[in-house]
Design a protein around this motif. Structure first.
Motif, PDB file in Angstrom:
ATOM      1  N   GLY A  71      85.052 -58.906  79.221  1.00  0.00           N
ATOM      2  CA  GLY A  71      83.851 -58.682  79.314  1.00  0.00           C
ATOM      3  C   GLY A  71      82.814 -59.423  79.949  1.00  0.00           C
ATOM      4  N   TYR A  72      81.589 -58.972  80.102  1.00  0.00           N
ATOM      5  CA  TYR A  72      80.267 -59.607  80.848  1.00  0.00           C
ATOM      6  C   TYR A  72      79.642 -60.485  79.828  1.00  0.00           C
ATOM      7  CZ  TYR A  72      81.052 -55.862  84.041  1.00  0.00           C
ATOM      8  OH  TYR A  72      81.653 -54.760  84.779  1.00  0.00           O
ATOM      9  N   GLY A  73      79.104 -61.617  80.410  1.00  0.00           N
ATOM     10  CA  GLY A  73      78.227 -62.654  79.535  1.00  0.00           C
ATOM     11  C   GLY A  73      77.932 -63.824  79.948  1.00  0.00           C
ATOM     12  N   TYR A  74      77.255 -64.768  79.359  1.00  0.00           N
ATOM     13  CA  TYR A  74      76.801 -65.883  79.760  1.00  0.00           C
ATOM     14  C   TYR A  74      77.471 -67.125  78.991  1.00  0.00           C
ATOM     15  CZ  TYR A  74      72.955 -63.871  82.202  1.00  0.00           C
ATOM     16  OH  TYR A  74      72.210 -63.102  83.168  1.00  0.00           O
ATOM     17  N   THR A  75      77.769 -67.995  79.812  1.00  0.00           N
ATOM     18  CA  THR A  75      78.548 -69.378  79.121  1.00  0.00           C
ATOM     19  C   THR A  75      77.853 -70.403  79.427  1.00  0.00           C
ATOM     20  OG1 THR A  75      79.989 -69.777  81.241  1.00  0.00           O
ATOM     21  CG2 THR A  75      80.881 -68.106  79.439  1.00  0.00           C
ATOM     22  N   SER A  76      77.862 -71.668  78.719  1.00  0.00           N
ATOM     23  CA  SER A  76      77.246 -72.958  78.848  1.00  0.00           C
ATOM     24  C   SER A  76      77.950 -73.808  79.916  1.00  0.00           C
ATOM     25  CB  SER A  76      76.921 -73.559  77.589  1.00  0.00           C
ATOM     26  OG  SER A  76      78.275 -74.170  76.887  1.00  0.00           O
ATOM     27  N   HIS A  77      79.305 -73.406  80.000  1.00  0.00           N
ATOM     28  CA  HIS A  77      80.229 -74.102  81.035  1.00  0.00           C
ATOM     29  C   HIS A  77      80.878 -73.342  82.051  1.00  0.00           C
ATOM     30  CE1 HIS A  77      79.694 -77.002  77.624  1.00  0.00           C
ATOM     31  NE2 HIS A  77      79.899 -77.949  78.702  1.00  0.00           N
ATOM     32  N   ASP A  78      81.017 -73.669  83.040  1.00  0.00           N
ATOM     33  CA  ASP A  78      81.844 -72.921  84.139  1.00  0.00           C
ATOM     34  C   ASP A  78      83.436 -72.778  83.579  1.00  0.00           C
ATOM     35  OD1 ASP A  78      83.483 -72.052  86.272  1.00  0.00           O
ATOM     36  OD2 ASP A  78      82.300 -73.430  87.925  1.00  0.00           O
ATOM     37  N   ASP A  95      85.970 -71.847  85.242  1.00  0.00           N
ATOM     38  CA  ASP A  95      86.879 -72.504  86.253  1.00  0.00           C
ATOM     39  C   ASP A  95      87.088 -74.112  86.156  1.00  0.00           C
ATOM     40  OD1 ASP A  95      87.192 -69.833  87.025  1.00  0.00           O
ATOM     41  OD2 ASP A  95      86.573 -70.246  89.059  1.00  0.00           O
ATOM     42  N   SER A  96      86.158 -74.802  85.899  1.00  0.00           N
ATOM     43  CA  SER A  96      86.179 -76.279  85.825  1.00  0.00           C
ATOM     44  C   SER A  96      86.129 -76.905  84.212  1.00  0.00           C
ATOM     45  CB  SER A  96      85.190 -76.989  86.781  1.00  0.00           C
ATOM     46  OG  SER A  96      83.990 -76.554  86.078  1.00  0.00           O
ATOM     47  N   GLY A  97      85.797 -75.983  83.362  1.00  0.00           N
ATOM     48  CA  GLY A  97      85.383 -76.581  82.071  1.00  0.00           C
ATOM     49  C   GLY A  97      84.032 -77.487  81.903  1.00  0.00           C
ATOM     50  N   GLN A  98      83.503 -77.798  83.131  1.00  0.00           N
ATOM     51  CA  GLN A  98      82.464 -78.544  83.132  1.00  0.00           C
ATOM     52  C   GLN A  98      81.038 -77.608  83.102  1.00  0.00           C
ATOM     53  OE1 GLN A  98      82.587 -81.931  83.317  1.00  0.00           O
ATOM     54  NE2 GLN A  98      84.678 -81.406  83.251  1.00  0.00           N
ATOM     55  N   ALA A  99      80.029 -78.298  82.438  1.00  0.00           N
ATOM     56  CA  ALA A  99      78.515 -77.586  82.478  1.00  0.00           C
ATOM     57  C   ALA A  99      78.094 -77.094  83.848  1.00  0.00           C
ATOM     58  CB  ALA A  99      77.507 -78.644  81.944  1.00  0.00           C
ATOM     59  N   TRP A 100      77.620 -75.827  84.030  1.00  0.00           N
ATOM     60  CA  TRP A 100      77.039 -75.542  85.262  1.00  0.00           C
ATOM     61  C   TRP A 100      76.171 -76.454  85.980  1.00  0.00           C
ATOM     62  CZ3 TRP A 100      79.358 -71.137  87.149  1.00  0.00           C
ATOM     63  CH2 TRP A 100      79.959 -70.360  86.124  1.00  0.00           C
ATOM     64  N   PRO A 101      75.980 -76.578  87.223  1.00  0.00           N
ATOM     65  CA  PRO A 101      75.063 -77.526  87.873  1.00  0.00           C
ATOM     66  C   PRO A 101      73.660 -77.180  87.247  1.00  0.00           C
ATOM     67  CG  PRO A 101      76.535 -76.363  89.540  1.00  0.00           C
ATOM     68  CD  PRO A 101      76.866 -75.628  88.175  1.00  0.00           C
ATOM     69  N   LEU A 102      72.898 -78.235  87.241  1.00  0.00           N
ATOM     70  CA  LEU A 102      71.467 -78.255  86.826  1.00  0.00           C
ATOM     71  C   LEU A 102      70.693 -77.477  87.862  1.00  0.00           C
ATOM     72  CD1 LEU A 102      70.921 -81.862  86.084  1.00  0.00           C
ATOM     73  CD2 LEU A 102      71.221 -80.120  84.457  1.00  0.00           C
ATOM     74  N   MET A 103      69.710 -76.678  87.237  1.00  0.00           N
ATOM     75  CA  MET A 103      68.977 -75.738  88.216  1.00  0.00           C
ATOM     76  C   MET A 103      68.016 -76.767  88.986  1.00  0.00           C
ATOM     77  SD  MET A 103      66.178 -72.584  87.224  1.00  0.00           S
ATOM     78  CE  MET A 103      67.517 -71.792  86.369  1.00  0.00           C
ATOM     79  N   PRO A 104      67.965 -76.742  90.169  1.00  0.00           N
ATOM     80  CA  PRO A 104      66.984 -77.329  91.108  1.00  0.00           C
ATOM     81  C   PRO A 104      65.548 -77.054  90.589  1.00  0.00           C
ATOM     82  CG  PRO A 104      68.760 -76.690  92.438  1.00  0.00           C
ATOM     83  CD  PRO A 104      68.782 -75.859  91.230  1.00  0.00           C
ATOM     84  N   PRO A 105      64.650 -78.003  90.671  1.00  0.00           N
ATOM     85  CA  PRO A 105      63.196 -78.027  90.303  1.00  0.00           C
ATOM     86  C   PRO A 105      62.494 -77.056  91.179  1.00  0.00           C
ATOM     87  CG  PRO A 105      63.922 -80.426  89.976  1.00  0.00           C
ATOM     88  CD  PRO A 105      64.892 -79.669  90.690  1.00  0.00           C
ATOM     89  N   VAL A 106      63.079 -76.941  92.769  1.00  0.00           N
ATOM     90  CA  VAL A 106      62.274 -76.097  93.393  1.00  0.00           C
ATOM     91  C   VAL A 106      62.704 -74.648  93.022  1.00  0.00           C
ATOM     92  CG1 VAL A 106      64.207 -76.291  95.046  1.00  0.00           C
ATOM     93  CG2 VAL A 106      61.982 -75.737  95.913  1.00  0.00           C
ATOM     94  N   PHE A 107      63.891 -74.334  92.586  1.00  0.00           N
ATOM     95  CA  PHE A 107      64.228 -72.990  92.090  1.00  0.00           C
ATOM     96  C   PHE A 107      63.576 -72.479  90.873  1.00  0.00           C
ATOM     97  CE2 PHE A 107      68.977 -72.503  93.533  1.00  0.00           C
ATOM     98  CZ  PHE A 107      68.862 -72.890  94.610  1.00  0.00           C
ATOM     99  N   ARG A 108      63.375 -73.542  90.132  1.00  0.00           N
ATOM    100  CA  ARG A 108      62.385 -73.072  88.967  1.00  0.00           C
ATOM    101  C   ARG A 108      61.220 -72.914  88.919  1.00  0.00           C
ATOM    102  NH1 ARG A 108      64.260 -74.095  83.975  1.00  0.00           N
ATOM    103  NH2 ARG A 108      65.710 -75.729  84.445  1.00  0.00           N
ATOM    104  N   GLU A 109      60.618 -73.772  90.125  1.00  0.00           N
ATOM    105  CA  GLU A 109      58.868 -73.577  90.432  1.00  0.00           C
ATOM    106  C   GLU A 109      59.027 -72.258  91.269  1.00  0.00           C
ATOM    107  OE1 GLU A 109      54.995 -74.669  90.424  1.00  0.00           O
ATOM    108  OE2 GLU A 109      56.716 -75.040  89.340  1.00  0.00           O
ATOM    109  N   LEU A 110      59.914 -71.926  92.137  1.00  0.00           N
ATOM    110  CA  LEU A 110      59.682 -70.573  92.861  1.00  0.00           C
ATOM    111  C   LEU A 110      59.826 -69.561  91.792  1.00  0.00           C
ATOM    112  CD1 LEU A 110      59.555 -69.072  95.427  1.00  0.00           C
ATOM    113  CD2 LEU A 110      61.998 -69.341  95.566  1.00  0.00           C
TER     114      LEU A 110
END
Length: 210
Positions: free
Chosen positions: A76-83, A85-100
């Motif tokens: 199914g569809y959904g959200y995960t705290s880890h990728d 494919d890699s088992g690692q946490a998703w990359p951090l959201m860049p501050p410029v993304f969040r501010e935009l």
């Protein structure tokens, strides 16, 4: 039934419906920076073509950044705290993304928007996104903020029913759309991407997953 492209030349903010605002050129000044961050994100969590629960390969290539990332598979569809494919946490959201995302949401009347995920979609020529609703977020009171980069595309903006009339909106690099409240469950999609003076289109979609 579709209406003709309503927004070819105007560059002022355009109200699409109650709760939905089109912000032409809102992110133009950040384009170079946004694209650079996309390349960095893709090194950590590469783009991939996910599989739908029905077993079909999605034509849009995807990755994510932030506390959560959106995934699709047989389960199914959904959200995960880890990728997955890699088992690692998703990359951090860049501050410029969040501010935009915060600035665009505030402009559209959604104060204090704090996205915890950003879906990064890559469209090659010929790629489309079928009409759909965004149903997987835990906080439906938060808006969706969508940023267009790269090749132009025709965005389809419908209503709460799949059969509702759709508007065709030409999106250019740096254009932003925000929708929430009454418009949060509106159907939307992207027509097949035509070839252009570039290689692909990127779309940043900011959401509140939890």
């Amino acid at each position: 039934m579709m209406q003709p492209d309503l927004f070819g030349a105007a560059r002022d903010d355009i109200v699409l419906s109650t709760g939905a605002l089109f912000l032409p050129g809102f992110a133009v000044a950040e384009v170079v920076t946004l694209l650079a961050h996309i390349r960095t994100i893709a090194v950590c969590s590469p783009f991939r073509h996910m599989i739908t629960p029905g077993g079909r390969r999605m034509s849009v290539a995807m990755t994510s950044c932030g506390r959560f990332g959106w995934t699709s598979g047989r389960e199914g569809y959904g959200y995960t705290s880890h990728d997955p494919d890699s088992g690692q946490a998703w990359p951090l959201m860049p501050p410029v993304f969040r501010e935009l995302a915060r600035k665009a949401a505030t402009r559209a009347g959604f104060a204090d928007f704090s996205p915890d995920t950003c879906l990064v979609n890559r469209y090659a020529p010929g790629t489309r996104l079928s009409l759909h609703q965004d149903l997987d977020e835990g906080d439906m009171s938060a808006p969706i903020v969508s940023v267009s980069l790269g090749l132009p595309a025709i965005f389809l903006w419908g209503g709460p029913m799949r059969s509702d009339t759709r508007r065709r909106i030409m999106l250019h690099e740096g254009d932003v759309m925000v929708w929430g409240r009454e418009a949060r469950m509106n159907f939307h999609g992207v027509e097949p991407l035509p070839p252009g003076n570039g290689t692909c289109r990127y779309n940043l979609t900011f959401r509140k997953a939890r």
